[in-house]
Design an enzyme around this catalytic site. Structure first.
Site, mmCIF file in Angstrom:
data_model
loop_
_atom_site.group_PDB
_atom_site.id
_atom_site.type_symbol
_atom_site.label_atom_id
_atom_site.label_comp_id
_atom_site.label_asym_id
_atom_site.label_seq_id
_atom_site.Cartn_x
_atom_site.Cartn_y
_atom_site.Cartn_z
ATOM 1 N N HIS A 1 0.816 -1.214 0.000
ATOM 2 C CA HIS A 1 0.000 0.000 0.000
ATOM 3 C C HIS A 1 0.852 1.268 0.000
ATOM 4 O O HIS A 1 0.740 2.112 -0.886
ATOM 5 C CB HIS A 1 -0.945 -0.010 1.194
ATOM 6 C CG HIS A 1 -1.804 -1.226 1.261
ATOM 7 N ND1 HIS A 1 -2.551 -1.663 0.191
ATOM 8 C CD2 HIS A 1 -2.016 -2.131 2.260
ATOM 9 C CE1 HIS A 1 -3.198 -2.768 0.527
ATOM 10 N NE2 HIS A 1 -2.884 -3.075 1.767
ATOM 11 N N CYS B 1 -6.815 -7.525 3.833
ATOM 12 C CA CYS B 1 -8.004 -7.492 4.688
ATOM 13 C C CYS B 1 -9.155 -8.289 4.081
ATOM 14 O O CYS B 1 -10.145 -8.579 4.756
ATOM 15 C CB CYS B 1 -8.439 -6.053 4.935
ATOM 16 S SG CYS B 1 -8.717 -5.103 3.421
#
Length: 445
Positions: A11, A43
């Protein structure tokens, strides 16, 4: 021409690369990533296990091709072996060819992320003990869950709790083990975690809490997880006990926390000139305490990565810090939080108060409504809001964002009690539950 080396591309690395190229399209940006993919939304692993993902390819929001088209020079499946941050060189190995090469850079961006905590426990290297972090882990868990009848999840934080939930939904008999005496103990306080534990029990998830794992025993076709209090045998186990910064490349070269997180200032600068860090490899400024902390969240990584590009030439946009705002859905319970819990305050030696309110989220004249549990933590000396937790069988996630802004803006409980919140019977009561719990706290102060 300025040359930038970006090490790691999940990220923070993805957004840092994009932001650098947007701000400086004429710069040469080299991206080094040891995996074959980037930008994986880990996630979503538990959701994929439970068949709630439309297409696993959509769990990636960027690609090597997209960054290359933006102007980056991509070195995928390339492992950085060493970094000389002062001499501004690094050595990397192409994992496909085995070739090693030295690269020079003017500026270094460390977005190496985090690695799963793997305690030195006997038998932990068994093929039946899986990790949950990257795409390869996701593939392995999905494949095992497809045919397994039982599983043990070690660690009841967000990842472990979500995996246990989804395993139980798809018919895998699950045991959830944790050394803490409550599930989600680092995320929520007891009035909320008690209800979560009830939900697990209702779905036949066995809770083995307050039990430290001492050994893993490979049974040939499965694994036995041995704790201080019992033994739990299953087809496989998943280890989800936390993460540590993956920053060994820079150890001894820049200032770090004891756990290895690179200390950065408000402009994402490390202690050595021309070295920047972001995401799970770096510290965050935790607004509830006013101190540097280590909180590995994708939201923190994205915002810090974006700031790298804004500040890599000239300090321009300061980091506003974080409240570690987060949420999770477990069965029909929606949970959301921001800032300090009472448990988090106690671990940091802080004296806070907590106010609890249970109230329906919308008027009783509606055909349906449901209770919301609201917990507000605040400083009795300053009256400042320090955290909020919410739970309901309705979408209450927005409440955590409200409290996040209150903490960041240094609101007192009195300020939060007097905010102009909307009222409409479809959505809330004349006094919004966030405002109501703040009013109760103000009366107690």
């Amino acid at each position: 021409m300025t040359t930038v080396a970006v090490i790691g591309c999940t990220h923070a690395g993805t957004f840092a690369t994009q932001s650098i190229l947007q701000e400086h399209p004429d710069w040469q940006v080299h991206v080094f990533e040891r995996n074959g993919t980037l930008s994986f939304l880990s996630c979503g692993i538990a959701l994929w296990v439970g068949d709630h993902v439309s297409d696993p390819k959509k769990m990636f929001y960027s690609s090597p091709q997209a960054l290359a088209e933006a102007g980056a020079i991509m070195h995928m499946r390339t492992d950085v072996l060493s970094v000389d941050a002062t001499g501004k060189t690094l050595v990397a190995r192409d994992l496909e060819t085995g070739e090693e090469r030295e690269y020079a850079f003017d500026k270094l961006v460390v977005t190496t992320g985090s690695k799963p905590v793997i305690p030195p426990i006997e038998g932990i290297d068994s093929d039946h003990v899986l990790l949950c972090k990257n795409w390869d882990h996701a593939l392995a868990i999905k494949e095992r869950a497809r045919n397994a009848k039982s599983a043990v999840v070690v660690g009841s934080g967000y990842i472990g709790a979500e995996l246990a939930e989804q395993f139980s939904i798809v018919g895998v008999k699950t045991t959830l083990v944790d050394a803490m005496d409550r599930v989600l103990a680092n995320n929520f306080d007891e009035p909320i975690t008690t209800e979560v534990e009830k939900a697990f029990a209702e779905h036949d998830v066995e809770l083995a809490l307050g039990q430290k794992v001492t050994k893993f025993v490979d049974t040939g076709d499965g694994v036995t997880v041995v704790t201080e209090k019992g033994e739990y045998t299953a087809d496989f186990a998943v280890l989800a006990v936390g993460f540590l910064p993956a920053t060994d490349l820079l150890r001894g070269q820049v200032e770090m926390l004891p756990n290895g997180a690179i200390v950065v200032d408000e402009y994402m600068r490390a202690s050595l000139p021309d070295v920047y860090a972001a995401g799970d490899s770096a510290t965050v400024f935790y607004n509830p305490t006013g101190k540097h902390d280590y909180i590995p969240l994708a939201t923190n990584a994205v915002r810090q990565g974006l700031l790298v590009g804004r500040n890599i030439e000239t300090p321009t946009r300061a980091y506003m810090g974080t409240q570690a705002t987060s949420a999770v859905q477990l069965y029909d319970l929606s949970l959301a939080a921001s800032g300090l819990t009472m448990g988090g305050a106690e671990r940091r030696g802080l004296d806070l108060r907590m106010t609890e309110l249970v109230d329906d989220y919308r008027p009783d004249f509606m055909l349906s409504t449901t209770p919301v549990t609201s917990l507000l933590t605040w400083d009795p000396a300053t009256r400042e809001v320090k955290g909020g937790q919410f739970m309901a069988r309705a979408d209450i996630s927005g409440a955590a964002n409200v409290v996040s802004m209150a903490i960041q803006s240094h609101f007192t409980v009195d300020d939060l009690a007097n905010v102009d919140f909307l009222f409409q019977p479809n959505f809330d009561k004349p006094v919004y539950y966030v405002g109501a719990v703040a009013m109760k706290a103000a009366a107690e102060a």
